[in-house]
Design a protein around this motif. Structure first.
Motif, short mmCIF file in Angstrom:
data_model
loop_
_atom_site.label_atom_id
_atom_site.label_comp_id
_atom_site.label_asym_id
_atom_site.label_seq_id
_atom_site.Cartn_x
_atom_site.Cartn_y
_atom_site.Cartn_z
N LEU A 359 0.77 -1.29 -0.20
CA LEU A 359 0.11 0.00 0.04
C LEU A 359 0.82 1.18 0.06
O LEU A 359 1.80 1.28 0.88
CB LEU A 359 -0.95 -0.08 1.24
CG LEU A 359 -1.64 1.28 1.60
CD1 LEU A 359 -2.44 1.57 0.63
CD2 LEU A 359 -2.35 1.35 2.87
N PHE A 360 0.42 2.21 -0.90
CA PHE A 360 1.63 3.38 -0.87
C PHE A 360 0.83 4.73 -0.58
O PHE A 360 -0.60 4.68 -0.78
CB PHE A 360 1.92 3.56 -2.54
CG PHE A 360 3.09 2.39 -2.98
CD1 PHE A 360 4.43 2.63 -2.65
CD2 PHE A 360 2.56 1.37 -3.72
CE1 PHE A 360 5.46 1.71 -2.91
CE2 PHE A 360 3.57 0.36 -4.03
CZ PHE A 360 4.68 0.79 -3.55
N VAL A 361 1.50 5.65 -0.10
CA VAL A 361 1.15 6.80 0.21
C VAL A 361 1.92 7.83 -0.53
O VAL A 361 3.15 7.84 -0.22
CB VAL A 361 0.73 7.27 1.64
CG1 VAL A 361 0.56 8.79 1.97
CG2 VAL A 361 -0.18 6.15 2.40
N ASP A 362 1.49 8.63 -1.57
CA ASP A 362 2.14 9.69 -2.27
C ASP A 362 1.86 10.89 -1.87
O ASP A 362 0.52 11.38 -1.74
CB ASP A 362 1.75 9.30 -3.75
CG ASP A 362 2.35 7.90 -4.41
OD1 ASP A 362 3.23 7.41 -4.11
OD2 ASP A 362 1.32 7.51 -5.04
N VAL A 363 2.90 11.58 -1.52
CA VAL A 363 2.73 12.98 -1.03
C VAL A 363 3.43 13.80 -2.27
O VAL A 363 4.80 13.94 -2.12
CB VAL A 363 3.48 13.42 0.06
CG1 VAL A 363 3.05 14.71 0.55
CG2 VAL A 363 2.73 12.44 1.30
N SER A 364 2.75 14.60 -3.02
CA SER A 364 3.25 15.39 -4.15
C SER A 364 3.42 16.86 -3.52
O SER A 364 2.82 17.31 -2.65
CB SER A 364 2.23 15.59 -5.22
OG SER A 364 2.16 14.16 -5.75
N PRO A 365 4.52 17.33 -4.20
CA PRO A 365 4.72 18.81 -3.71
C PRO A 365 3.36 19.68 -3.82
O PRO A 365 2.76 19.70 -5.02
CB PRO A 365 5.76 19.56 -4.75
CG PRO A 365 6.45 18.11 -5.07
CD PRO A 365 5.51 17.06 -5.10
N ILE A 366 2.97 20.38 -2.60
CA ILE A 366 1.76 21.34 -2.83
C ILE A 366 2.37 22.77 -2.27
O ILE A 366 2.87 22.68 -1.17
CB ILE A 366 0.67 20.79 -1.93
CG1 ILE A 366 0.17 19.61 -2.59
CG2 ILE A 366 -0.34 21.82 -1.99
CD1 ILE A 366 -0.94 18.79 -1.78
N ALA A 367 2.08 23.77 -3.07
CA ALA A 367 2.60 25.00 -2.56
C ALA A 367 1.56 26.10 -3.01
O ALA A 367 1.73 26.38 -4.39
CB ALA A 367 3.78 25.57 -3.15
N GLN A 368 0.55 26.44 -2.23
CA GLN A 368 -0.55 27.55 -2.50
C GLN A 368 -0.36 28.61 -1.49
O GLN A 368 -0.37 28.37 -0.27
CB GLN A 368 -1.89 26.79 -2.55
CG GLN A 368 -1.97 25.63 -3.47
CD GLN A 368 -3.15 25.02 -3.65
OE1 GLN A 368 -4.12 25.65 -2.94
NE2 GLN A 368 -3.50 24.09 -4.30
N LEU A 369 -0.58 29.75 -2.04
CA LEU A 369 -0.35 31.02 -1.14
C LEU A 369 -1.51 32.06 -1.82
O LEU A 369 -1.28 32.13 -3.00
CB LEU A 369 1.22 31.50 -1.55
CG LEU A 369 1.27 32.83 -0.39
CD1 LEU A 369 0.88 32.84 0.82
CD2 LEU A 369 2.71 33.59 -0.88
N SER A 370 -2.34 32.53 -0.91
CA SER A 370 -3.40 33.36 -1.37
C SER A 370 -3.41 34.58 -0.25
O SER A 370 -2.77 34.28 0.84
CB SER A 370 -4.46 32.69 -1.23
OG SER A 370 -5.07 32.09 0.00
N ILE A 371 -3.94 35.60 -0.61
CA ILE A 371 -4.04 36.84 0.37
C ILE A 371 -5.35 37.34 -0.06
O ILE A 371 -6.02 37.17 -0.96
CB ILE A 371 -3.11 37.76 -0.43
CG1 ILE A 371 -2.67 39.01 0.70
CG2 ILE A 371 -3.24 38.14 -1.76
CD1 ILE A 371 -1.55 39.71 0.26
N THR A 372 -5.78 38.00 1.36
CA THR A 372 -6.88 38.66 1.30
C THR A 372 -6.75 40.35 1.29
O THR A 372 -5.46 40.60 1.86
CB THR A 372 -7.84 38.47 2.59
OG1 THR A 372 -7.17 38.76 3.47
CG2 THR A 372 -8.11 37.05 2.59
#
Length: 501
Positions: A359-372
Protein backbone atom coordinates in the motif's frame (compact mmCIF):
# COMPACT_ATOMS: atom_id res chain seq x y z
CA UNK A 1 -51.82 -61.54 -56.71
CA UNK A 2 -52.31 -60.85 -53.00
CA UNK A 3 -51.01 -64.25 -51.99
CA UNK A 4 -47.76 -63.86 -53.88
CA UNK A 5 -47.16 -60.45 -52.42
CA UNK A 6 -47.62 -61.73 -48.89
CA UNK A 7 -45.34 -64.68 -49.50
CA UNK A 8 -42.63 -62.49 -50.95
CA UNK A 9 -42.68 -60.27 -47.89
CA UNK A 10 -42.36 -63.22 -45.54
CA UNK A 11 -39.48 -64.61 -47.48
CA UNK A 12 -37.63 -61.32 -47.20
CA UNK A 13 -38.00 -61.21 -43.44
CA UNK A 14 -36.88 -64.74 -42.98
CA UNK A 15 -33.86 -64.07 -45.13
CA UNK A 16 -32.94 -60.93 -43.23
CA UNK A 17 -32.83 -62.58 -39.83
CA UNK A 18 -31.98 -66.16 -40.75
CA UNK A 19 -28.91 -67.78 -39.26
CA UNK A 20 -26.57 -70.15 -41.08
CA UNK A 21 -24.85 -73.02 -39.36
CA UNK A 22 -21.72 -71.91 -41.14
CA UNK A 23 -22.00 -68.50 -39.51
CA UNK A 24 -22.72 -66.68 -42.74
CA UNK A 25 -25.64 -64.31 -43.21
CA UNK A 26 -25.88 -63.73 -39.48
CA UNK A 27 -26.85 -60.22 -38.38
CA UNK A 28 -24.91 -58.29 -35.81
CA UNK A 29 -26.22 -58.65 -32.28
CA UNK A 30 -25.08 -56.53 -29.37
CA UNK A 31 -24.84 -57.23 -25.68
CA UNK A 32 -23.55 -55.04 -22.88
CA UNK A 33 -20.67 -56.80 -21.17
CA UNK A 34 -19.89 -56.33 -17.49
CA UNK A 35 -16.36 -55.00 -18.00
CA UNK A 36 -17.49 -51.42 -17.28
CA UNK A 37 -15.90 -49.89 -14.24
CA UNK A 38 -16.77 -47.04 -11.91
CA UNK A 39 -15.56 -43.79 -13.44
CA UNK A 40 -14.14 -40.97 -11.35
CA UNK A 41 -13.14 -37.38 -11.98
CA UNK A 42 -11.47 -35.03 -9.53
CA UNK A 43 -11.36 -31.26 -9.27
CA UNK A 44 -8.64 -29.81 -7.08
CA UNK A 45 -6.39 -26.82 -6.55
CA UNK A 46 -4.17 -27.86 -9.47
CA UNK A 47 -6.79 -28.26 -12.21
CA UNK A 48 -9.81 -26.18 -11.17
CA UNK A 49 -8.99 -23.18 -13.35
CA UNK A 50 -8.49 -25.13 -16.57
CA UNK A 51 -11.62 -27.19 -15.88
CA UNK A 52 -13.79 -24.17 -15.10
CA UNK A 53 -12.76 -22.52 -18.36
CA UNK A 54 -13.09 -25.49 -20.70
CA UNK A 55 -15.03 -28.24 -18.93
CA UNK A 56 -13.55 -31.58 -17.92
CA UNK A 57 -13.77 -35.19 -19.06
CA UNK A 58 -12.97 -38.72 -18.02
CA UNK A 59 -12.47 -41.79 -20.20
CA UNK A 60 -12.14 -45.43 -19.38
CA UNK A 61 -15.51 -47.13 -19.32
CA UNK A 62 -16.21 -49.52 -22.20
CA UNK A 63 -18.83 -51.91 -23.40
CA UNK A 64 -18.32 -54.71 -25.90
CA UNK A 65 -20.09 -55.92 -29.00
CA UNK A 66 -21.04 -59.60 -28.99
CA UNK A 67 -21.37 -60.46 -32.64
CA UNK A 68 -21.39 -63.09 -35.29
CA UNK A 69 -21.21 -62.18 -38.95
CA UNK A 70 -22.85 -59.22 -40.61
CA UNK A 71 -23.42 -60.40 -44.13
CA UNK A 72 -26.24 -58.10 -45.14
CA UNK A 73 -26.91 -54.42 -45.47
CA UNK A 74 -29.85 -53.89 -43.21
CA UNK A 75 -32.29 -51.02 -43.12
CA UNK A 76 -34.58 -52.36 -40.47
CA UNK A 77 -34.25 -52.59 -36.70
CA UNK A 78 -30.58 -52.99 -35.83
CA UNK A 79 -28.74 -53.27 -32.50
CA UNK A 80 -28.68 -50.20 -30.25
CA UNK A 81 -27.52 -49.00 -26.84
CA UNK A 82 -29.60 -46.72 -24.61
CA UNK A 83 -28.28 -44.68 -21.70
CA UNK A 84 -29.96 -42.79 -18.88
CA UNK A 85 -29.26 -41.38 -15.45
CA UNK A 86 -31.12 -43.08 -12.64
CA UNK A 87 -31.72 -39.79 -10.84
CA UNK A 88 -32.15 -36.18 -11.93
CA UNK A 89 -29.38 -34.90 -9.63
CA UNK A 90 -26.01 -36.09 -8.38
CA UNK A 91 -25.96 -37.41 -4.83
CA UNK A 92 -23.80 -35.07 -2.77
CA UNK A 93 -21.75 -36.06 0.28
CA UNK A 94 -20.12 -32.94 1.82
CA UNK A 95 -16.46 -32.88 2.76
CA UNK A 96 -15.53 -32.58 6.42
CA UNK A 97 -16.49 -29.23 7.98
CA UNK A 98 -18.66 -28.33 5.00
CA UNK A 99 -22.20 -27.67 6.17
CA UNK A 100 -23.64 -26.30 2.95
CA UNK A 101 -25.76 -28.11 0.36
CA UNK A 102 -25.19 -28.16 -3.36
CA UNK A 103 -27.41 -29.39 -6.17
CA UNK A 104 -25.84 -30.49 -9.45
CA UNK A 105 -28.18 -31.79 -12.12
CA UNK A 106 -27.41 -34.79 -14.31
CA UNK A 107 -27.65 -32.74 -17.49
CA UNK A 108 -24.23 -31.17 -16.89
CA UNK A 109 -22.84 -34.51 -18.06
CA UNK A 110 -22.45 -35.74 -21.64
CA UNK A 111 -21.48 -39.27 -22.77
CA UNK A 112 -20.11 -40.31 -26.16
CA UNK A 113 -18.29 -43.15 -27.87
CA UNK A 114 -14.75 -42.14 -28.72
CA UNK A 115 -12.92 -45.33 -29.71
CA UNK A 116 -12.88 -49.05 -30.32
CA UNK A 117 -10.13 -51.57 -29.63
CA UNK A 118 -9.32 -55.02 -30.93
CA UNK A 119 -6.66 -56.99 -32.79
CA UNK A 120 -8.38 -58.42 -35.85
CA UNK A 121 -7.29 -55.64 -38.17
CA UNK A 122 -10.67 -54.17 -39.02
CA UNK A 123 -9.47 -50.57 -39.04
CA UNK A 124 -12.61 -49.32 -40.73
CA UNK A 125 -14.72 -50.54 -37.83
CA UNK A 126 -13.91 -47.48 -35.73
CA UNK A 127 -15.30 -45.00 -38.22
CA UNK A 128 -18.32 -47.26 -38.74
CA UNK A 129 -19.11 -47.39 -35.06
CA UNK A 130 -18.50 -43.67 -34.57
CA UNK A 131 -20.83 -42.89 -37.44
CA UNK A 132 -23.57 -44.83 -35.68
CA UNK A 133 -23.01 -43.25 -32.24
CA UNK A 134 -24.54 -40.14 -30.78
CA UNK A 135 -23.26 -37.96 -27.91
CA UNK A 136 -26.04 -37.71 -25.35
CA UNK A 137 -26.73 -35.32 -22.50
CA UNK A 138 -27.71 -37.26 -19.41
CA UNK A 139 -31.27 -37.25 -18.10
CA UNK A 140 -33.63 -39.72 -16.49
CA UNK A 141 -35.04 -40.52 -19.94
CA UNK A 142 -33.40 -43.22 -22.06
CA UNK A 143 -31.34 -41.71 -24.87
CA UNK A 144 -29.87 -43.55 -27.81
CA UNK A 145 -26.10 -43.68 -27.58
CA UNK A 146 -25.62 -46.17 -30.44
CA UNK A 147 -28.06 -47.24 -33.16
CA UNK A 148 -26.42 -50.16 -34.94
CA UNK A 149 -24.35 -50.48 -38.08
CA UNK A 150 -26.88 -49.25 -40.61
CA UNK A 151 -25.69 -49.39 -44.21
CA UNK A 152 -22.34 -50.97 -43.29
CA UNK A 153 -21.30 -54.09 -45.22
CA UNK A 154 -18.62 -55.72 -43.08
CA UNK A 155 -17.76 -59.24 -42.00
CA UNK A 156 -17.00 -59.03 -38.29
CA UNK A 157 -15.02 -61.85 -36.75
CA UNK A 158 -13.17 -62.25 -33.51
CA UNK A 159 -13.90 -61.83 -29.87
CA UNK A 160 -15.87 -59.10 -28.14
CA UNK A 161 -14.64 -55.66 -29.13
CA UNK A 162 -14.48 -53.03 -26.35
CA UNK A 163 -15.87 -49.64 -27.22
CA UNK A 164 -14.52 -46.71 -25.17
CA UNK A 165 -16.76 -44.05 -23.68
CA UNK A 166 -15.94 -40.51 -22.60
CA UNK A 167 -17.90 -38.48 -20.07
CA UNK A 168 -17.66 -34.71 -20.29
CA UNK A 169 -18.74 -32.20 -17.65
CA UNK A 170 -19.81 -28.88 -19.11
CA UNK A 171 -18.11 -25.63 -18.12
CA UNK A 172 -21.23 -24.58 -16.24
CA UNK A 173 -21.28 -27.96 -14.54
CA UNK A 174 -17.70 -27.66 -13.34
CA UNK A 175 -18.52 -24.30 -11.79
CA UNK A 176 -21.52 -25.82 -10.03
CA UNK A 177 -19.42 -28.68 -8.64
CA UNK A 178 -16.78 -26.24 -7.39
CA UNK A 179 -19.30 -24.50 -5.16
CA UNK A 180 -18.85 -27.11 -2.45
CA UNK A 181 -16.18 -29.70 -1.67
CA UNK A 182 -17.23 -33.30 -1.35
CA UNK A 183 -18.15 -36.36 -3.38
CA UNK A 184 -20.82 -36.39 -6.08
CA UNK A 185 -22.16 -39.66 -7.49
CA UNK A 186 -24.58 -40.44 -10.29
CA UNK A 187 -25.83 -43.94 -11.19
CA UNK A 188 -26.05 -44.60 -14.92
CA UNK A 189 -27.95 -47.42 -16.66
CA UNK A 190 -26.82 -48.82 -20.02
CA UNK A 191 -29.26 -51.08 -21.86
CA UNK A 192 -28.31 -53.12 -24.96
CA UNK A 193 -30.85 -54.22 -27.57
CA UNK A 194 -30.53 -57.03 -30.09
CA UNK A 195 -31.30 -56.71 -33.78
CA UNK A 196 -34.88 -57.65 -33.00
CA UNK A 197 -35.19 -54.70 -30.61
CA UNK A 198 -35.26 -56.91 -27.53
CA UNK A 199 -33.23 -55.87 -24.44
CA UNK A 200 -30.46 -58.35 -23.97
CA UNK A 201 -28.30 -56.82 -21.28
CA UNK A 202 -27.98 -53.99 -18.78
CA UNK A 203 -25.06 -52.58 -16.84
CA UNK A 204 -25.13 -50.14 -13.92
CA UNK A 205 -22.25 -47.69 -13.72
CA UNK A 206 -21.60 -45.18 -10.95
CA UNK A 207 -19.93 -41.96 -12.02
CA UNK A 208 -18.05 -40.29 -9.16
CA UNK A 209 -16.79 -36.73 -9.10
CA UNK A 210 -14.57 -35.69 -6.22
CA UNK A 211 -14.17 -32.00 -5.39
CA UNK A 212 -11.19 -31.40 -3.13
CA UNK A 213 -11.46 -28.85 -0.32
CA UNK A 214 -9.26 -25.85 -1.06
CA UNK A 215 -9.20 -22.08 -0.68
CA UNK A 216 -6.88 -19.68 -2.44
CA UNK A 217 -6.42 -16.07 -3.44
CA UNK A 218 -6.23 -16.16 -7.22
CA UNK A 219 -4.84 -12.68 -7.71
CA UNK A 220 -4.52 -9.09 -6.59
CA UNK A 221 -5.06 -6.32 -9.12
CA UNK A 222 -4.35 -2.62 -8.82
CA UNK A 223 -1.71 -1.60 -6.28
CA UNK A 224 -3.54 0.66 -3.78
CA UNK A 225 -2.31 4.26 -3.49
CA UNK A 226 -3.50 7.17 -1.40
CA UNK A 227 -2.49 10.44 -3.03
CA UNK A 228 -1.95 13.91 -1.61
CA UNK A 229 -1.86 16.09 -4.70
CA UNK A 230 -3.87 19.20 -3.77
CA UNK A 231 -4.62 21.22 -0.67
CA UNK A 232 -8.15 19.81 -0.34
CA UNK A 233 -6.68 16.32 0.17
CA UNK A 234 -5.58 17.48 3.63
CA UNK A 235 -9.01 18.75 4.57
CA UNK A 236 -11.00 15.90 2.98
CA UNK A 237 -8.56 13.02 3.12
CA UNK A 238 -6.27 11.80 0.31
CA UNK A 239 -7.64 10.45 -2.94
CA UNK A 240 -7.49 6.72 -3.63
CA UNK A 241 -5.95 5.96 -7.01
CA UNK A 242 -6.95 3.50 -8.25
CA UNK A 243 -10.27 3.90 -6.51
CA UNK A 244 -10.31 0.24 -5.51
CA UNK A 245 -8.12 -2.81 -5.36
CA UNK A 246 -9.43 -6.13 -6.71
CA UNK A 247 -8.88 -9.51 -5.06
CA UNK A 248 -9.74 -12.85 -6.66
CA UNK A 249 -11.00 -15.70 -4.48
CA UNK A 250 -11.74 -19.36 -5.20
CA UNK A 251 -12.81 -21.71 -2.45
CA UNK A 252 -14.75 -24.97 -2.35
CA UNK A 253 -15.22 -24.71 1.42
CA UNK A 254 -16.10 -21.96 3.89
CA UNK A 255 -13.26 -19.44 3.97
CA UNK A 256 -12.07 -16.28 5.68
CA UNK A 257 -9.55 -13.73 4.42
CA UNK A 258 -7.69 -11.66 6.97
CA UNK A 259 -5.59 -8.54 6.43
CA UNK A 260 -2.68 -7.11 8.37
CA UNK A 261 0.31 -4.88 7.78
CA UNK A 262 3.94 -5.85 8.15
CA UNK A 263 4.87 -2.77 10.22
CA UNK A 264 3.16 -0.26 12.49
CA UNK A 265 4.62 2.71 10.59
CA UNK A 266 4.97 3.53 6.92
CA UNK A 267 8.41 3.28 5.32
CA UNK A 268 10.04 5.86 3.07
CA UNK A 269 11.98 5.17 -0.13
CA UNK A 270 15.01 4.18 1.92
CA UNK A 271 12.90 1.78 4.03
CA UNK A 272 13.27 4.09 7.03
CA UNK A 273 10.33 3.95 9.42
CA UNK A 274 8.29 7.17 9.71
CA UNK A 275 7.26 7.57 13.36
CA UNK A 276 4.32 9.90 12.73
CA UNK A 277 2.95 8.03 9.71
CA UNK A 278 0.99 5.20 11.27
CA UNK A 279 -0.73 2.39 9.36
CA UNK A 280 -3.59 2.80 11.83
CA UNK A 281 -4.44 6.06 10.04
CA UNK A 282 -5.77 3.96 7.15
CA UNK A 283 -9.16 2.29 6.99
CA UNK A 284 -10.34 -0.35 4.53
CA UNK A 285 -13.63 -1.83 3.40
CA UNK A 286 -14.18 -4.77 1.06
CA UNK A 287 -17.15 -5.30 -1.21
CA UNK A 288 -19.43 -8.28 -0.79
CA UNK A 289 -20.28 -9.60 -4.24
CA UNK A 290 -20.00 -13.23 -3.18
CA UNK A 291 -19.24 -13.17 0.51
CA UNK A 292 -19.49 -11.18 3.71
CA UNK A 293 -17.36 -8.07 4.20
CA UNK A 294 -16.02 -6.77 7.50
CA UNK A 295 -14.83 -3.15 7.64
CA UNK A 296 -11.42 -2.54 9.21
CA UNK A 297 -11.46 0.87 10.92
CA UNK A 298 -7.69 0.90 11.44
CA UNK A 299 -5.03 -1.26 9.81
CA UNK A 300 -2.58 -2.89 12.18
CA UNK A 301 0.03 -5.60 12.48
CA UNK A 302 -2.68 -7.83 13.97
CA UNK A 303 -4.66 -9.78 11.38
CA UNK A 304 -8.30 -8.71 11.14
CA UNK A 305 -11.17 -10.34 9.18
CA UNK A 306 -11.77 -8.73 5.79
CA UNK A 307 -13.90 -11.20 3.81
CA UNK A 308 -15.65 -14.50 4.44
CA UNK A 309 -18.04 -16.81 2.64
CA UNK A 310 -19.32 -20.34 2.24
CA UNK A 311 -17.64 -20.82 -1.15
CA UNK A 312 -16.35 -18.81 -4.08
CA UNK A 313 -15.49 -19.50 -7.70
CA UNK A 314 -13.34 -16.84 -9.30
CA UNK A 315 -15.11 -14.19 -7.23
CA UNK A 316 -13.60 -10.74 -7.65
CA UNK A 317 -14.11 -8.53 -4.63
CA UNK A 318 -13.24 -4.85 -4.40
CA UNK A 319 -11.30 -3.26 -1.56
CA UNK A 320 -11.25 0.48 -0.91
CA UNK A 321 -8.81 2.37 1.30
CA UNK A 322 -9.27 5.76 2.90
CA UNK A 323 -7.64 8.07 5.45
CA UNK A 324 -9.79 10.35 7.62
CA UNK A 325 -8.87 14.03 7.49
CA UNK A 326 -7.95 14.05 11.17
CA UNK A 327 -4.72 12.16 10.35
CA UNK A 328 -3.56 14.07 7.28
CA UNK A 329 -1.38 16.47 9.28
CA UNK A 330 1.17 13.69 9.66
CA UNK A 331 1.82 13.67 5.89
CA UNK A 332 3.53 17.01 5.39
CA UNK A 333 6.72 15.71 3.84
CA UNK A 334 6.80 15.09 0.11
CA UNK A 335 7.75 11.60 -0.98
CA UNK A 336 6.41 8.10 -1.44
CA UNK A 337 5.71 5.96 1.59
CA UNK A 338 4.58 2.35 1.76
CA UNK A 339 3.47 -0.50 3.95
CA UNK A 340 3.39 -4.20 2.98
CA UNK A 341 -0.09 -5.71 3.21
CA UNK A 342 -0.54 -9.41 3.99
CA UNK A 343 -3.76 -11.06 2.78
CA UNK A 344 -4.16 -14.46 4.42
CA UNK A 345 -6.81 -17.02 3.52
CA UNK A 346 -7.75 -19.31 6.41
CA UNK A 347 -8.45 -22.76 4.97
CA UNK A 348 -10.99 -25.28 6.18
CA UNK A 349 -8.34 -27.31 8.01
CA UNK A 350 -6.82 -24.31 9.76
CA UNK A 351 -3.85 -23.99 7.43
CA UNK A 352 -3.16 -20.64 5.80
CA UNK A 353 -1.87 -19.13 2.57
CA UNK A 354 -0.66 -15.54 2.33
CA UNK A 355 -0.39 -13.14 -0.59
CA UNK A 356 1.51 -9.87 -0.13
CA UNK A 357 1.28 -6.52 -1.86
CA UNK A 358 2.21 -2.93 -0.95
CA UNK A 359 0.00 0.00 0.00
CA UNK A 360 1.48 3.36 -1.03
CA UNK A 361 0.92 6.90 0.20
CA UNK A 362 2.14 9.46 -2.34
CA UNK A 363 2.73 13.02 -1.12
CA UNK A 364 3.23 15.36 -4.07
CA UNK A 365 4.63 18.88 -3.67
CA UNK A 366 1.88 21.37 -2.84
CA UNK A 367 2.61 25.09 -2.62
CA UNK A 368 -0.37 27.44 -2.52
CA UNK A 369 -0.26 31.01 -1.22
CA UNK A 370 -3.31 33.28 -1.28
CA UNK A 371 -4.03 36.73 0.14
CA UNK A 372 -7.03 38.78 1.25
CA UNK A 373 -7.21 42.54 0.69
CA UNK A 374 -7.00 45.33 -0.12
CA UNK A 375 -5.04 47.06 2.65
CA UNK A 376 -6.10 50.58 3.65
CA UNK A 377 -3.91 53.04 5.55
CA UNK A 378 -6.09 56.10 6.11
CA UNK A 379 -4.96 59.52 7.38
CA UNK A 380 -8.21 61.11 8.46
CA UNK A 381 -7.17 63.64 11.16
CA UNK A 382 -4.22 65.47 12.71
CA UNK A 383 -3.76 62.80 15.37
CA UNK A 384 -2.89 60.27 12.68
CA UNK A 385 -0.06 62.53 11.47
CA UNK A 386 1.21 63.09 15.01
CA UNK A 387 1.21 59.45 16.14
CA UNK A 388 1.39 57.50 12.88
CA UNK A 389 -1.04 54.71 11.90
CA UNK A 390 -1.17 50.96 11.37
CA UNK A 391 -3.66 48.44 9.98
CA UNK A 392 -3.84 44.80 11.12
CA UNK A 393 -4.92 42.30 8.47
CA UNK A 394 -6.07 39.09 10.14
CA UNK A 395 -5.85 35.85 8.15
CA UNK A 396 -4.20 37.94 5.50
CA UNK A 397 -2.00 35.21 4.04
CA UNK A 398 -3.25 31.64 3.60
CA UNK A 399 -0.56 28.94 3.36
CA UNK A 400 -0.78 25.39 1.99
CA UNK A 401 2.77 24.07 1.80
CA UNK A 402 3.84 20.51 2.52
CA UNK A 403 7.53 21.31 2.57
CA UNK A 404 9.59 23.89 4.53
CA UNK A 405 9.08 27.40 3.23
CA UNK A 406 9.89 31.10 3.40
CA UNK A 407 7.70 34.07 2.50
CA UNK A 408 8.96 37.14 0.69
CA UNK A 409 7.29 40.48 -0.08
CA UNK A 410 8.01 43.27 -2.52
CA UNK A 411 6.26 46.32 -4.03
CA UNK A 412 5.61 46.69 -7.73
CA UNK A 413 7.64 49.92 -7.85
CA UNK A 414 9.48 52.52 -5.77
CA UNK A 415 6.53 54.87 -5.32
CA UNK A 416 2.92 55.11 -4.27
CA UNK A 417 1.07 56.53 -7.21
CA UNK A 418 -2.22 58.45 -7.21
CA UNK A 419 -4.17 61.32 -8.75
CA UNK A 420 -2.09 63.85 -6.82
CA UNK A 421 1.25 62.51 -8.06
CA UNK A 422 3.56 60.03 -6.36
CA UNK A 423 5.10 59.42 -2.95
CA UNK A 424 8.42 57.65 -2.49
CA UNK A 425 8.22 54.27 -0.75
CA UNK A 426 11.72 54.59 0.61
CA UNK A 427 11.49 53.70 4.34
CA UNK A 428 7.81 54.66 4.39
CA UNK A 429 5.79 51.49 5.10
CA UNK A 430 6.78 48.64 7.38
CA UNK A 431 5.29 45.12 7.31
CA UNK A 432 5.34 42.92 10.39
CA UNK A 433 3.94 39.35 10.87
CA UNK A 434 1.56 38.95 13.80
CA UNK A 435 0.78 35.94 15.97
CA UNK A 436 -2.93 35.62 15.19
CA UNK A 437 -3.55 32.41 17.07
CA UNK A 438 -0.85 30.24 18.57
CA UNK A 439 2.69 30.85 17.40
CA UNK A 440 3.97 32.20 14.13
CA UNK A 441 5.49 29.71 11.71
CA UNK A 442 9.25 29.89 11.47
CA UNK A 443 11.08 33.14 12.24
CA UNK A 444 9.16 36.40 11.62
CA UNK A 445 10.91 39.48 10.22
CA UNK A 446 9.79 43.09 10.15
CA UNK A 447 10.69 44.66 6.82
CA UNK A 448 10.40 48.05 5.14
CA UNK A 449 8.50 47.73 1.89
CA UNK A 450 10.60 48.23 -1.24
CA UNK A 451 10.74 47.08 -4.84
CA UNK A 452 13.06 44.22 -3.87
CA UNK A 453 12.00 40.91 -2.28
CA UNK A 454 12.50 40.79 1.47
CA UNK A 455 11.84 37.81 3.73
CA UNK A 456 9.04 38.26 6.26
CA UNK A 457 9.04 34.55 7.31
CA UNK A 458 12.01 32.17 7.22
CA UNK A 459 12.58 28.59 8.39
CA UNK A 460 8.88 27.70 8.49
CA UNK A 461 7.91 24.04 8.81
CA UNK A 462 5.39 22.51 6.38
CA UNK A 463 1.83 23.62 7.10
CA UNK A 464 -1.55 23.17 5.48
CA UNK A 465 -4.47 25.53 5.86
CA UNK A 466 -2.28 27.99 7.78
CA UNK A 467 -3.32 31.65 8.16
CA UNK A 468 -0.83 34.45 8.90
CA UNK A 469 -1.77 37.98 10.05
CA UNK A 470 0.25 41.01 8.96
CA UNK A 471 0.48 44.56 10.29
CA UNK A 472 1.11 47.47 7.88
CA UNK A 473 2.71 50.49 9.61
CA UNK A 474 3.59 54.12 8.83
CA UNK A 475 5.56 55.44 11.78
CA UNK A 476 5.03 59.03 13.08
CA UNK A 477 8.58 59.84 12.04
CA UNK A 478 7.64 59.27 8.39
CA UNK A 479 4.26 61.02 8.22
CA UNK A 480 5.87 64.39 7.35
CA UNK A 481 6.60 63.00 3.88
CA UNK A 482 2.88 62.97 3.25
CA UNK A 483 2.44 66.68 4.00
CA UNK A 484 1.88 69.09 1.15
CA UNK A 485 0.56 66.19 -0.94
CA UNK A 486 -2.84 66.62 -2.59
CA UNK A 487 -5.60 64.70 -0.84
CA UNK A 488 -6.44 61.47 -2.60
CA UNK A 489 -5.62 57.74 -2.84
CA UNK A 490 -2.10 56.56 -3.46
CA UNK A 491 -1.38 52.87 -4.07
CA UNK A 492 1.05 50.17 -5.09
CA UNK A 493 0.80 46.44 -5.62
CA UNK A 494 2.52 44.12 -3.16
CA UNK A 495 3.54 40.59 -4.24
CA UNK A 496 4.05 37.76 -1.77
CA UNK A 497 6.00 34.68 -2.81
CA UNK A 498 7.59 31.50 -1.45
CA UNK A 499 10.79 32.43 -3.29
CA UNK A 500 12.80 35.61 -3.69
CA UNK A 501 12.47 35.52 -7.46
Amino acid sequence: MPGKSLCGLLLCLVWLFSYSEKGEGQVLSLAIKSNMQTSALSFNQANWETASLSGANTSGDSFSFTRGVLGLIGTGVLPKVMLKAQSANFTYTPAANVKTTNVVTADVLRAEITGVTGSDGLTSLLSSILSASHPVTLSTTDKQLFDGLANVALNLFGSDRPVTLKYTVSQAGVKQFLKAAGTYTLDLLYTGYSALGVPNGTVNVTLTIDVAPFSLITGLQNVPRLKFSQASDYSNGPQANPVQQLIGITSTVPYQIQLKTAYSNLLDQDNASQPVMLVSHIQTQAGAMGGNASPIPALSTTAKPLLSGTSALQNTESIVYRMPAQYTGAYLRTGTYRSPLNFTVIKYDGTTETVTTDLFVDVSPIAQLSITGPVDLRFLNAEHYRRGIHTDMLAHLHIDKNSPYEIYAKAAGTTLDGTGGSISLNNLIAIEPLAQSGTLPGIPHRVTLSSSYQAIITGAEPAMNKDIALRYIIEAANTGRLLNKPAGMYSTTITYSFTAQ
